[in-house]
Design a protein around this motif. Structure first.
Motif, PDB file in Angstrom:
ATOM      1  N   GLU A  20       7.415  -2.988  21.634  1.00  0.00           N
ATOM      2  CA  GLU A  20       7.893  -3.988  20.166  1.00  0.00           C
ATOM      3  C   GLU A  20       7.030  -5.102  20.889  1.00  0.00           C
ATOM      4  N   ARG A  21       5.927  -5.773  20.359  1.00  0.00           N
ATOM      5  CA  ARG A  21       4.811  -7.026  20.768  1.00  0.00           C
ATOM      6  C   ARG A  21       5.848  -8.234  20.250  1.00  0.00           C
ATOM      7  N   PHE A  22       5.651  -9.439  21.161  1.00  0.00           N
ATOM      8  CA  PHE A  22       6.477 -10.426  20.188  1.00  0.00           C
ATOM      9  C   PHE A  22       5.739 -11.993  20.034  1.00  0.00           C
ATOM     10  N   ASP A  23       6.580 -12.501  19.191  1.00  0.00           N
ATOM     11  CA  ASP A  23       5.529 -14.346  19.151  1.00  0.00           C
ATOM     12  C   ASP A  23       6.268 -15.202  20.336  1.00  0.00           C
ATOM     13  N   LEU A  24       5.109 -15.026  21.139  1.00  0.00           N
ATOM     14  CA  LEU A  24       5.506 -16.161  22.516  1.00  0.00           C
ATOM     15  C   LEU A  24       5.224 -16.836  22.548  1.00  0.00           C
ATOM     16  N   VAL A  25       4.837 -18.845  22.812  1.00  0.00           N
ATOM     17  CA  VAL A  25       3.977 -19.407  23.514  1.00  0.00           C
ATOM     18  C   VAL A  25       3.004 -18.914  24.515  1.00  0.00           C
ATOM     19  N   LEU A  26       2.688 -17.708  24.603  1.00  0.00           N
ATOM     20  CA  LEU A  26       1.678 -17.188  24.852  1.00  0.00           C
ATOM     21  C   LEU A  26       0.489 -17.056  22.719  1.00  0.00           C
ATOM     22  N   GLY A  27       1.471 -17.040  22.367  1.00  0.00           N
ATOM     23  CA  GLY A  27       0.762 -16.444  21.202  1.00  0.00           C
ATOM     24  C   GLY A  27       1.476 -14.620  20.949  1.00  0.00           C
ATOM     25  N   PRO A  28       1.183 -14.238  19.998  1.00  0.00           N
ATOM     26  CA  PRO A  28       0.588 -12.373  19.871  1.00  0.00           C
ATOM     27  C   PRO A  28       1.049 -11.586  20.667  1.00  0.00           C
ATOM     28  N   VAL A  29       2.243 -11.109  21.834  1.00  0.00           N
ATOM     29  CA  VAL A  29       1.741 -10.260  22.844  1.00  0.00           C
ATOM     30  C   VAL A  29       2.737  -9.736  22.800  1.00  0.00           C
ATOM     31  N   GLY A  30       1.809  -8.307  23.386  1.00  0.00           N
ATOM     32  CA  GLY A  30       2.955  -7.068  24.108  1.00  0.00           C
ATOM     33  C   GLY A  30       2.913  -6.607  25.230  1.00  0.00           C
ATOM     34  N   PHE A  31       3.645  -5.490  26.243  1.00  0.00           N
ATOM     35  CA  PHE A  31       3.646  -5.271  27.360  1.00  0.00           C
ATOM     36  C   PHE A  31       2.985  -4.063  27.327  1.00  0.00           C
ATOM     37  N   ASP A  32       1.678  -3.739  28.219  1.00  0.00           N
ATOM     38  CA  ASP A  32       1.502  -2.299  28.159  1.00  0.00           C
ATOM     39  C   ASP A  32       2.625  -1.292  28.861  1.00  0.00           C
TER      40      ASP A  32
END
Length: 368
Positions: free
Chosen positions: A332-344
């Motif tokens: 999934e992708r997540f809205d973090l303090v880093l912005g919208p991110v995912g993990f490969d």
């Protein structure tokens, strides 16, 4: 005299106690950082961010409805101590960990975490080897050292091609790896350094090295050492009349560098992750830190993001199970303090990587 309703009242009380106990169930998350040794400054940044995130998310219901409790352990950025910390978590049933800071510590501990199905997410370990092994429960919210080395080499080649460059490293794994990777990338571009050497940091050796570099006409010095070691080398060099263009790594992204280097820190370049304090997604968190009188510099927001990612994945999966959380982080992708991110597939974050900074008046900002 016993009333007929007494057993029912007793049963009701027992059930209430059980329900109350269940409601008080908590999720213990390990936080493995150096609270002693050379990298304590970075450890304090990460811990500060994690503690703030735990406080914020507990106020919103915790992780899958359970309050978060932190189990903070000191690994001193030492591989053996990191293994001891990982075994402590394994024996304690802790299956979610934010840590470690130094790559050697993360790599050593990650084998134990992977074997126990523990999800580990680091805010500061940059070694490519950490995630290149493909361990399914190992993640990072920071960048990779090979990306950092590519940027460093590009900057050296584009800005200082016609000046004598020295590439230094000490005996620490992080410094050696970054220096070697930067040299390799620089040479591949077509630029060769004038000096490439290892040294053992100390007042005497720093002074001798400064004299050697000055005599050789070195104009640019790249060094992958930590904030204290580089700060001392910069200060001692300035005292001896050697004032080259200094170029450091993410290891000096802490106030300690300016403290140890003094005024000689002005103008020093540094590669570090994108500053999340400038992102709109982090504005509220940054404001909260500043309201408390704290500047969330360096890896602070990355520590916050590491715990935030675990909570976001757990809440999405509606589970505190570490393997389900790991699978959710991958998918999934997540809205973090880093912005919208995912993990490969390796566990590397998809957020923007490294940028160039310059130190001025005790702090660092984006370089032109």
């Amino acid at each position: 005299m016993i009333r007929r309703g007494a057993p029912l009242l007793a049963l009701a009380g027992l059930l209430a106690g059980v329900l109350s106990s269940a409601a008080r169930a908590e999720v213990v998350i390990g936080v493995a950082v150096p609270r002693s040794g050379a990298y304590v400054g970075v450890g304090e940044q990460v811990l500060r961010g994690v503690e703030a995130a735990a406080r914020d998310f507990n106020a919103k219901g915790g992780l899958d409805g359970q309050p978060i409790r932190l189990d903070v352990q000191d690994d001193a950025c030492d591989s053996n101590k990191a293994v001891a910390v990982a075994n402590h978590y394994a024996n304690s049933g802790v299956r979610l960990v934010v840590g470690h800071v130094c790559s050697n510590a993360s790599i050593a501990a990650s084998e134990i975490y992977a074997a126990n199905g523990t999800t580990m997410i680091t805010a500061a370990s940059v070694s490519s080897r950490l995630t290149d092994r493909g361990l399914p429960t190992i993640f990072r919210v920071c960048g990779r050292d090979d990306d950092q080395a590519k940027l460093s080499a590009t900057v050296l080649a584009e800005r200082f091609r016609d000046r004598k460059i020295a590439i230094l490293s000490d005996q620490t794994p992080g410094a050696r790896n970054l220096a070697a990777a930067t040299k390799e990338n620089l040479n591949r571009i077509g630029t060769n350094e004038a000096i490439s050497t290892q040294f053992t940091p100390s007042d005497g050796d720093d002074a001798a090295l400064a004299d050697r570099l000055k005599e050789a006409g070195i104009a640019v010095v790249y060094y992958g050492g930590d904030a204290r070691e580089m700060g001392r080398l910069v200060r001692i060099s300035a005292e001896r009349g050697f004032k080259p263009q200094w170029f450091g790594t993410s290891a000096i992204a802490t106030q300690e560098f300016a403290t140890f280097a003094g005024p000689a820190s002005n103008g020093a370049l540094m590669t570090f992750y994108l500053d999340p304090r400038r992102k709109p997604e982090a504005a509220q968190v940054v404001q909260a830190f500043k309201a408390e009188g704290t500047e969330p510099e360096g890896s602070t927001i990355y520590g916050y993001a590491a715990l935030q990612a675990l909570v976001a994945a757990g809440n999405f999966a509606r589970s505190v199970d570490s393997r389900r959380i790991a699978a959710t982080l991958h998918s999934e992708r997540f809205d973090l303090v880093l912005g919208p991110v995912g993990f490969d597939a390796k566990g590397d974050v998809t957020a923007q990587g490294y940028v160039l900074y310059v130190w001025k008046d005790g702090t660092f900002t984006y370089a032109n």
